[in-house]
Design a protein around this motif. Structure first.
Motif, mmCIF file in Angstrom:
data_model
loop_
_atom_site.group_PDB
_atom_site.id
_atom_site.type_symbol
_atom_site.label_atom_id
_atom_site.label_comp_id
_atom_site.label_asym_id
_atom_site.label_seq_id
_atom_site.Cartn_x
_atom_site.Cartn_y
_atom_site.Cartn_z
ATOM 1 N N GLU A 92 -28.149 -4.789 -28.911
ATOM 2 C CA GLU A 92 -27.240 -5.563 -28.064
ATOM 3 C C GLU A 92 -25.796 -5.471 -28.565
ATOM 4 O O GLU A 92 -25.519 -5.757 -29.733
ATOM 5 N N PRO A 93 -24.869 -5.079 -27.702
ATOM 6 C CA PRO A 93 -23.464 -5.008 -28.126
ATOM 7 C C PRO A 93 -22.848 -6.397 -28.207
ATOM 8 O O PRO A 93 -23.369 -7.355 -27.622
ATOM 9 N N ASP A 94 -21.735 -6.508 -28.921
ATOM 10 C CA ASP A 94 -21.063 -7.801 -28.967
ATOM 11 C C ASP A 94 -20.408 -8.065 -27.615
ATOM 12 O O ASP A 94 -20.152 -7.137 -26.832
ATOM 13 N N PRO A 95 -20.154 -9.341 -27.282
ATOM 14 C CA PRO A 95 -19.643 -9.688 -25.948
ATOM 15 C C PRO A 95 -18.355 -8.962 -25.571
ATOM 16 O O PRO A 95 -18.180 -8.562 -24.415
ATOM 17 N N ALA A 96 -17.451 -8.762 -26.530
ATOM 18 C CA ALA A 96 -16.190 -8.090 -26.209
ATOM 19 C C ALA A 96 -16.433 -6.636 -25.820
ATOM 20 O O ALA A 96 -15.842 -6.128 -24.850
ATOM 21 N N ALA A 97 -17.324 -5.967 -26.542
ATOM 22 C CA ALA A 97 -17.647 -4.581 -26.212
ATOM 23 C C ALA A 97 -18.334 -4.506 -24.850
ATOM 24 O O ALA A 97 -18.061 -3.603 -24.043
ATOM 25 N N MET A 98 -19.229 -5.465 -24.588
ATOM 26 C CA MET A 98 -19.921 -5.498 -23.311
ATOM 27 C C MET A 98 -18.934 -5.682 -22.171
ATOM 28 O O MET A 98 -19.017 -5.022 -21.121
ATOM 29 N N GLN A 99 -17.987 -6.572 -22.344
ATOM 30 C CA GLN A 99 -16.989 -6.813 -21.302
ATOM 31 C C GLN A 99 -16.173 -5.549 -21.036
ATOM 32 O O GLN A 99 -15.893 -5.204 -19.883
ATOM 33 N N GLY A 100 -15.802 -4.843 -22.102
ATOM 34 C CA GLY A 100 -15.053 -3.612 -21.930
ATOM 35 C C GLY A 100 -15.838 -2.557 -21.175
ATOM 36 O O GLY A 100 -15.287 -1.841 -20.322
ATOM 37 N N LEU A 101 -17.137 -2.446 -21.473
ATOM 38 C CA LEU A 101 -17.977 -1.477 -20.767
ATOM 39 C C LEU A 101 -18.116 -1.832 -19.299
ATOM 40 O O LEU A 101 -18.136 -0.953 -18.423
ATOM 41 N N LEU A 102 -18.225 -3.130 -19.008
ATOM 42 C CA LEU A 102 -18.324 -3.555 -17.612
ATOM 43 C C LEU A 102 -17.065 -3.186 -16.842
ATOM 44 O O LEU A 102 -17.134 -2.680 -15.714
ATOM 45 N N VAL A 103 -15.926 -3.440 -17.443
ATOM 46 C CA VAL A 103 -14.666 -3.096 -16.778
ATOM 47 C C VAL A 103 -14.604 -1.595 -16.519
ATOM 48 O O VAL A 103 -14.160 -1.146 -15.453
ATOM 49 N N LYS A 104 -15.107 -0.818 -17.459
ATOM 50 C CA LYS A 104 -15.059 0.639 -17.358
ATOM 51 C C LYS A 104 -15.992 1.188 -16.285
ATOM 52 O O LYS A 104 -15.684 2.186 -15.624
ATOM 53 N N THR A 105 -17.157 0.549 -16.113
ATOM 54 C CA THR A 105 -18.200 1.131 -15.259
ATOM 55 C C THR A 105 -18.416 0.426 -13.928
ATOM 56 O O THR A 105 -19.010 1.011 -13.020
ATOM 57 N N ALA A 106 -17.980 -0.827 -13.802
ATOM 58 C CA ALA A 106 -18.413 -1.638 -12.660
ATOM 59 C C ALA A 106 -17.443 -1.682 -11.493
ATOM 60 O O ALA A 106 -17.819 -2.121 -10.400
ATOM 61 N N MET A 107 -16.215 -1.252 -11.678
ATOM 62 C CA MET A 107 -15.213 -1.417 -10.625
ATOM 63 C C MET A 107 -15.508 -0.512 -9.434
ATOM 64 O O MET A 107 -15.864 0.665 -9.579
ATOM 65 N N ALA A 108 -15.327 -1.059 -8.245
ATOM 66 C CA ALA A 108 -15.502 -0.291 -7.014
ATOM 67 C C ALA A 108 -14.269 0.583 -6.766
ATOM 68 O O ALA A 108 -13.163 0.255 -7.215
ATOM 69 N N PRO A 109 -14.437 1.696 -6.061
ATOM 70 C CA PRO A 109 -13.275 2.530 -5.716
ATOM 71 C C PRO A 109 -12.261 1.733 -4.895
ATOM 72 O O PRO A 109 -12.634 0.814 -4.143
ATOM 73 N N ALA A 110 -11.009 2.048 -5.057
ATOM 74 C CA ALA A 110 -9.957 1.367 -4.291
ATOM 75 C C ALA A 110 -10.230 1.498 -2.800
ATOM 76 O O ALA A 110 -10.635 2.552 -2.316
#
Length: 309
Positions: A92-110
């Motif tokens: 399990e990654p730490d919460p800050a790393a997890m948040q960064g990965l979510l921002v990197k992978t979860a955003m929908a195309p403009a």
């Protein structure tokens, strides 16, 4: 497709780390005085793969459980205690790393439409109703890809049904390994697991979300059925239940189950070349059914023997 049950017993445990969008949003307030938890015995299946100088125990986990299910004892605890190393799907990654990965992978195309508008018309009301039930505003997902909403619906209702992420088997095993000073290895990274979802084509993401919406009202009964099969040490029944649930979306089963099982079998075969004793714990669905880890091992003439207890 019984997606919520699939996540609990098989699919990527990264789904259960969506606490900002799921667990904390949906968890009910704790009562002033919680009743005593009744212990319920469980004897989940356990296998062993070994050669002259290597022993690898294979244990199927459930990623989230209700408190009080007594499974970490008997042969399971004995196998863990004999092992030098704990191997999990994911550290399990730490919460800050997890948040960064979510921002990197979860955003929908403009320019993407709101998720509710991307769903077929017959699914929209049920989607909005399910989101209201877990207390998450649908607008929170409008800048995200549909798979994020699908995962959230697949886990966010569990606390209301008495499930506790801290009671999941991986949490218990990780704590025990740390207490015993055992090294912990992850078969995959958080970035890999998020990538399984983020790399899905849009149509498959929407099918995944649509299945989560359809399954939402059946969350408790389906997951309870799978956990009962796991606790009874009945991987055949568990495999049949999972196959029944995955029939509608085989592309998703390939990504989340079959391909990973094949890779993990190769990992086990490579690990047999080094001496030592390993306790390998992955979602129980990976050790059940026709495309289980054991089935891939058997194709290479490597035998996984069930330990009866």
């Amino acid at each position: 497709m019984k997606l919520k049950s699939l996540f609990a017993v098989a699919a990527a445990p990264i789904a259960l780390l969506f606490s900002p969008l799921a667990w904390s949003q949906a968890a009910p307030a704790a009562p002033a005085a919680a009743p005593a938890v009744q212990s319920r015995p469980a004897d989940p299946a356990l296998w062993v793969v070994k050669d002259a100088d290597t022993t690898i125990y294979l244990f199927g986990t459930v990623h989230v459980l209700k408190p009080g299910l007594s499974w970490f004892d008997s042969a399971v605890k004995a196998a863990f205690d004999k092992s030098d190393t704990l191997v999990l799907e994911l550290i399990e990654p730490d919460p800050a790393a997890m948040q960064g990965l979510l921002v990197k992978t979860a955003m929908a195309p403009a320019g993407s439409k709101p998720i509710a508008e991307q769903l077929p018309a017959e699914r929209r009301d049920a989607y909005l109703k399910a989101m209201a039930d877990i207390g998450v505003p649908p607008a929170a997902f409008d800048a995200l890809q549909p798979w994020v909403a699908g995962i959230t619906l697949s886990v966010a209702g569990l606390p209301k049904l008495g499930y506790d992420p801290a009671s999941g088997a991986e949490k218990v095993l990780t704590a025990a390994a740390k207490d015993a000073g055992k090294p912990i290895i992850g078969l995959e990274t958080a970035e890999q697991q998020l990538g399984y979802f983020a790399s899905m084509p849009p149509a498959l993401q929407l099918a995944f979300l649509g299945s989560a919406v359809e399954d939402y009202p059946k969350l408790g009964s389906e997951l309870g059925r799978m956990i009962d099969q796991w606790a009874a040490g009945d991987p055949e029944a568990l495999g049949a239940t999972m196959n029944e649930g995955m029939r509608d979306t085989p592309e998703l089963a390939k990504i989340l189950l079959t391909d990973r099982n094949a890779r993990w079998a190769k990992w086990i075969e490579a690990r047999l070349q080094k001496p030592g004793t390993v306790f390998l714990a992955v979602g129980a669905g990976h050790l059940a059914g026709a495309d289980s880890v054991q089935a891939f091992l058997a194709r290479d003439q490597v035998k996984a023997e069930r330990i009866r207890y």
